[in-house]
Motif scaffolding. Structure first.
Motif, mmCIF file in Angstrom:
data_model
loop_
_atom_site.group_PDB
_atom_site.id
_atom_site.type_symbol
_atom_site.label_atom_id
_atom_site.label_comp_id
_atom_site.label_asym_id
_atom_site.label_seq_id
_atom_site.Cartn_x
_atom_site.Cartn_y
_atom_site.Cartn_z
ATOM 1 N N UNK A 412 0.830 -1.206 0.000
ATOM 2 C CA UNK A 412 0.000 0.000 0.000
ATOM 3 C C UNK A 412 0.870 1.264 0.000
ATOM 4 N N UNK A 413 1.913 1.299 0.858
ATOM 5 C CA UNK A 413 2.776 2.486 0.921
ATOM 6 C C UNK A 413 3.529 2.689 -0.383
ATOM 7 N N UNK A 414 3.909 1.603 -1.000
ATOM 8 C CA UNK A 414 4.612 1.716 -2.274
ATOM 9 C C UNK A 414 3.701 2.337 -3.341
ATOM 10 N N UNK A 415 2.434 1.927 -3.334
ATOM 11 C CA UNK A 415 1.487 2.521 -4.287
ATOM 12 C C UNK A 415 1.251 3.995 -3.984
ATOM 13 N N UNK A 416 1.200 4.361 -2.708
ATOM 14 C CA UNK A 416 1.016 5.767 -2.344
ATOM 15 C C UNK A 416 2.217 6.604 -2.743
ATOM 16 N N UNK A 417 3.418 6.049 -2.607
ATOM 17 C CA UNK A 417 4.611 6.789 -3.036
ATOM 18 C C UNK A 417 4.581 6.996 -4.541
ATOM 19 N N UNK A 420 2.627 9.810 -5.424
ATOM 20 C CA UNK A 420 3.120 11.041 -4.791
ATOM 21 C C UNK A 420 2.247 11.478 -3.619
ATOM 22 N N UNK A 421 1.606 10.517 -2.947
ATOM 23 C CA UNK A 421 0.792 10.834 -1.787
ATOM 24 C C UNK A 421 1.502 10.499 -0.478
ATOM 25 N N UNK A 422 2.723 9.969 -0.562
ATOM 26 C CA UNK A 422 3.461 9.575 0.629
ATOM 27 C C UNK A 422 4.944 9.750 0.374
ATOM 28 N N UNK A 423 5.643 10.137 1.419
ATOM 29 C CA UNK A 423 7.083 10.309 1.291
ATOM 30 C C UNK A 423 7.760 8.952 1.107
ATOM 31 N N UNK A 424 8.825 8.872 0.290
ATOM 32 C CA UNK A 424 9.515 7.589 0.072
ATOM 33 C C UNK A 424 10.063 6.977 1.359
#
Length: 695
Positions: A412-417, A420-424
């Motif tokens: 999920x975090x990888x998809x958000x990154x 561009x909705x989450x910091x890498x």
């Protein structure tokens, strides 16, 4: 008949006699083995029922007399080994060195930037690692197995996973979740205490279900095949250990030796042959006399009986025959029957004469108690190892649940990154946490397999045997006994304490025996002898007119009693030492009972605390995930910490429940009330006596 013919005839007779002897020995040697086993087995069972009220299987198995020593058994240098190493082994070792060198070069020069992992496709949604770093390589544990597996990913108070091998029985008494501690639950779903009030642990837990599906491929590589191993309950492993354990077999043989010694002592107090021989002699006088060839035969038989209050009676029969081989006539044929007695009147008289029999009989009782005490302790140790394996299973399942959850978080975090909705850096934290969880799974699997191999060796099972321990409902009740009642029971039923108490009586008898040794020797001797008439060759022609009688009294003046004096003084020291040993044993039993009660109370409290921590961390995990998904948390650190703390709480609860079960067994052992049937089931004393428990 010439001399040459006579010699040939004698050689033939000796050969025939030798063959007959070999045949007799070969036919009866197996009978001796079987007879000893029958007598000892019956004696042990009788003594078990007399001393314990119950009897357990103490047979050691039959033997075949066909065993012989030949071939390599007579080599001066058996099993020589050369200095060479097999070519295949050398090749494999060299290849391994090359591979390790390549890995070192990759680690040194091909480092991966942390920020690059967020934009690459090194990990797909299933969580399979690519080439982003050596930590997640093929799911194998890293070289630093002993490091904290939270790895700085969360900075939380997670459980430190030890990468070392875990030996059975390594249960820590302290609280916490040490990997070497014993535990109970085979998995979160099967444990009723964890399952109740913990929906995140039971079989409906989506994390656990996903972890079990995602780890199917890993299990084959890790060595756990859920299809091939046969499930073994605690009763199964106990029953197996009682039949195959090498250590248990040694103790049964020790008991066998004690019973075998008693059979010899009992035999010495029965009428027994002390002499039974037949001697043949050929004599050739050459030219000295015409009576140059003679054959003589002498047979001797004697039976002796020890008297319970000292002395012995001996009956002896002697027959002799002399034959002139040249003339074929009998020149002498005589017989003699005698009955002799020796009865001590001072030294060696009375009950002290029966001392060896008293001690041998009691030694077998001590051996029976010692074996039963070992048997109970052995089964408690087996149970502790079994609980340890269940604890390690719990660690595997909780680590897989965490891995599945963190794998989903990383996807999920990888998809958000990517959107561009989450910091890498947040995706990097998720990735590191996922890899640490994967390493925890591999580490837990290795520890379980190693502990299982140790366990198999202790059971006497081949390590290649595919088994898997499973948790079942145990017939163990939390004892609610007062300290006074527990102490009273232990002092009455502890077998080792009873033996220590009886040794004091042995020492008192030793004083009596040593005091008797100070007395002078005064023995009455008497006998009667009946001979045949030498003028009438007939071994059976006894005549009462040739009967002789004799009687006497011998007295030894005690001028030197230095050795007896020292023995007498030493006997008092032995008595005082036995009394002190008993006093110390009583205090030790009291201490062990108090310690068992304290452990029971401690484990109860610890279980309640750890169960509360599971509930708290389940709530923390759910709350952190909800806030993070709603965007109320800018970082996923709280989610990672909650996952680590929940896994630690589950492991700690398994350890605490394991220690509680062991505390119950140790309490029963310390109070002398533990009863285990030969089929591995806990039974009550009434069931054991009646035989309903399978004993």
């Amino acid at each position: 008949m010439g001399i040459g013919g006579m010699v040939i005839g004698m050689r033939f007779g000796v050969a025939v006699l030798g063959l007959v002897s070999l045949c007799v020995v070969g036919c009866t040697s197996q009978w001796f083995l079987d007879d000893a086993d029958r007598e000892v087995a019956m004696l042990i069972e009788l003594r078990q029922r007399a001393a314990l009220g119950i009897a357990s299987d103490a047979r050691i198995g039959s033997e075949s007399s066909a065993i012989g020593a030949r071939g390599s058994a007579y080599d001066f240098v058996p099993s020589p080994v050369d200095s060479e190493v097999p070519e295949s082994f050398r090749t494999a070792t060299l290849n391994r060195e090359v591979e390790e060198g390549e890995v070192d070069s990759v680690e040194a020069g091909d480092s991966v930037e942390a920020g690059d992992s967020a934009d690459s496709d090194e990990l797909d949604v299933s969580g399979e690692p690519g080439d982003s770093g050596e930590a997640g390589d093929s799911g194998e544990p890293s070289a630093a197995d002993g490091e904290d597996e939270s790895g700085g990913a969360s900075g939380s108070g997670g459980v430190s996973e030890s990468g070392g091998e875990v030996e059975p029985g390594g249960v820590h008494e302290s609280g916490g979740a040490d990997d070497s501690a014993g535990a109970v639950a085979s998995d979160g779903s099967s444990d009723p205490d964890i399952g109740s009030g913990d929906p995140d642990v039971g079989s409906s837990d989506p994390d656990v279900a996903e972890a079990e599906e995602a780890a199917a491929a890993e299990e084959a590589a890790a060595g756990i095949d859920e299809d091939s191993p046969s499930p073994w309950t605690l009763a199964d492993v106990m029953a197996y250990a009682l039949k195959h354990s090498r250590q248990y077999q040694f103790e049964k043989e020790r008991l066998y030796f004690a019973a075998l010694d008693l059979t010899l002592e009992r035999f010495l107090w029965t009428p027994r042959f002390v002499e039974s021989s037949l001697s043949l002699e050929y004599e050739n006088l050459g030219q000295i006399t015409k009576f140059d060839q003679a054959m003589s035969a002498v047979s001797r038989f004697a039976v002796e009986q020890r008297l319970p209050y000292g002395g012995e009676v001996t009956a002896r029969v002697i027959s002799s025959l002399v034959r002139n081989l040249r003339s074929g006539t009998t020149t002498s044929e005589t017989g003699q029957v005698s009955l002799d007695a020796r009865i001590p009147l001072l030294q060696g008289a009375g009950v002290v004469a029966y001392e060896t029999r008293y001690q041998s009989e009691r030694e077998l009782i001590y051996a029976v108690r010692g074996f039963e005490r070992f048997r109970r302790q052995f089964l408690v140790d087996i149970a502790a190892d079994f609980f340890n394996l269940l604890s390690l299973q719990t660690r595997i399942y909780s680590a897989r649940a965490q891995e599945a959850s963190l794998t989903a978080d990383y996807a999920r975090d990888k998809a958000l990154v990517a959107a561009s909705e989450l910091l890498p850096i947040e995706a990097d934290r998720s990735q590191v946490s996922m890899l640490n969880a994967r390493n925890s799974v591999a580490n837990a699997v290795v520890q379980y397999e190693t502990a299982l191999d140790f366990f198999k060796i202790r059971l006497g099972m081949p390590t290649s045997e595919a088994i898997d321990v499973v948790d079942t409902e145990l017939n163990l009740v939390d004892p609610e006994v007062s300290e006074t009642e527990a102490m009273k029971t232990a002092l009455a039923y502890r077998l080792d304490l009873l033996t220590t108490r009886n040794v004091v009586d042995d020492a008192r008898r030793g004083v009596v025996v040593a005091r008797n040794g100070l007395l002078p020797r005064m023995d009455f001797t008497g006998g009667v002898t009946l001979d045949t008439n030498p003028d009438n060759p007939n071994t059976g022609g006894f005549n009462t007119d040739r009967t002789t009688w004799n009687a006497g009294l011998s007295f030894e003046v005690p001028l030197n009693r230095q050795l007896e004096r020292n023995r007498y003084r030493s006997s008092f020291i032995g008595l005082r030492r036995a009394e002190r040993a008993y006093d110390q044993a009583v205090d030790t039993v009291r201490l062990e009972v108090r310690r068992s009660l304290r452990r029971l109370e401690l484990t109860r409290v610890t279980m309640d605390i750890q169960k509360s921590q599971i509930d708290i961390n389940i709530f923390r995990k759910a709350l952190a995930r909800e806030k993070y998904s709603l965007g109320e948390l800018s970082s996923n650190r709280d989610v990672v910490e909650a996952e680590d703390d929940l896994r630690a709480a589950r492991n700690a609860f398994a350890d605490a429940e394991s220690r509680f079960r062991q505390a119950v067994l140790n309490f029963l052992l310390d109070t002398g009330t533990l009863r285990v049937a030969d089929n591995g089931q806990w039974v009550s004393y009434e069931e054991a006596v009646s035989g309903d428990g399978g004993s």
